[in-house]
Design an enzyme around this catalytic site. Structure first.
Site, PDB file in Angstrom:
ATOM      1  N   HIS A 203       1.223  -7.234 -11.609  1.00 32.03           N
ATOM      2  CA  HIS A 203      -0.009  -7.952 -11.273  1.00 32.03           C
ATOM      3  C   HIS A 203      -1.106  -7.698 -12.286  1.00 32.03           C
ATOM      4  O   HIS A 203      -1.029  -6.777 -13.110  1.00 32.03           O
ATOM      5  CB  HIS A 203      -0.477  -7.546  -9.874  1.00 32.03           C
ATOM      6  CG  HIS A 203      -0.879  -6.106  -9.744  1.00 32.03           C
ATOM      7  ND1 HIS A 203      -2.136  -5.646 -10.091  1.00 32.03           N
ATOM      8  CD2 HIS A 203      -0.191  -5.020  -9.304  1.00 32.03           C
ATOM      9  CE1 HIS A 203      -2.203  -4.343  -9.868  1.00 32.03           C
ATOM     10  NE2 HIS A 203      -1.041  -3.937  -9.395  1.00 32.03           N
ATOM     11  N   CYS A 219       2.785   0.147  -8.814  1.00 35.67           N
ATOM     12  CA  CYS A 219       2.923  -1.195  -9.346  1.00 35.67           C
ATOM     13  C   CYS A 219       2.703  -1.210 -10.855  1.00 35.67           C
ATOM     14  O   CYS A 219       2.186  -0.269 -11.450  1.00 35.67           O
ATOM     15  CB  CYS A 219       1.937  -2.137  -8.665  1.00 35.67           C
ATOM     16  SG  CYS A 219       2.393  -2.519  -6.960  1.00 35.67           S
TER      17      CYS A 219
END
Length: 249
Positions: A203, A219
């Site tokens: 992301h 992440c």
């Protein structure tokens, strides 16, 4: 079912850990072919020239995306190795594959012809490292952020962003709406294994200064300008390999 967590691993996700070095080597060997001596040998295509400093400034300049203003990135404060650039492919993976080398803080998009696009990324801090194979099953533009329950407990001011899973729609309700200060940034690519959400994401992030560092809860984070570029290049179903210490640079 536990509260949705876009960036922090749990015990149930430890099954996602796997060794990838052997499979990467196998893929590399599978790509070797011989050329009959009766055929004319052609020189490989020349590598793309490295952009100039001024071109990098344009690449990471301010932009408007979906009505939202993304500020420029002061590239002089980043290691130039972390700039988006075409490089020789060190992965041996099939074209179209995303490879994250956590030892180098690089994400590669394999392009074929021995080349790859390389992006600098931020990764999970000590204790949250992970590795394995997955695929992108979902993509979102300016996604909502769903803070994990343990984060809400530590930071009660995030209570207003608590989410609930809607069984009828299969979606999560609530969370922080997409925006420039949203922790998921301008784009999110959702990683699945065997059809199940791993809860890991590739992301964007407004915190460009964390690129090249290990600070998130698992992440893979990218500069917003870079995640927009990657998002536009990969479809759902794209294979993803996350590994450490396999590739030389």
């Amino acid at each position: 079912m536990s509260t949705f967590n876009p960036c922090s691993p749990t015990m149930t996700r430890r099954r996602f850990l796997s060794a990838t070095a052997a499979s990467a080597a196998t893929a590399a060997l599978a790509g070797c072919v011989s050329v009959p001596s009766t055929q004319t040998a052609y020189a490989p295509a020349r590598p793309a020239p490295t952009p100039s400093v001024s071109e990098f400034r344009v690449m990471y300049g301010a932009m408007v995306d979906d009505g939202r203003e993304i500020p420029s990135v002061p590239i002089e404060k980043l290691d130039p190795r972390l700039y988006r650039q075409e490089v020789a492919d060190p992965t041996g993976e099939q074209p179209g594959t995303i490879v994250v080398d956590t030892s180098q803080h690089f994400l590669y998009l394999v392009r074929g012809g021995g080349r790859a696009l390389r992006y600098g990324v931020g990764l999970g801090r000590a204790g949250f490292e992970w590795a394995g194979r997955a695929q992108i099953n979902k993509k979102r533009v300016w996604p909502n952020w769903h803070p994990p329950e343990e984060m809400i407990e530590r930071q009660p001011e995030l209570e207003k962003y608590r989410t609930e899973f809607d069984k009828d729609t299969g979606e999560w309700r609530g969370g922080m709406e997409g925006g420039i200060m949203n922790p998921l940034g301008a784009r999110a690519l959702y990683l699945y294994e065997d059809g199940k959400d791993t809860l890991y994401r590739i992301h964007g992030s407004p915190e460009w200064w964390t690129i090249g560092k290990s600070v998130s809860s698992g992440c893979v984070r990218m500069i917003n300008q870079d995640v927009i570029d990657l998002y536009d290049r990969v479809p759902e179903g794209t294979p993803v390999v996350v590994t450490s210490g396999v590739y030389t640079v």
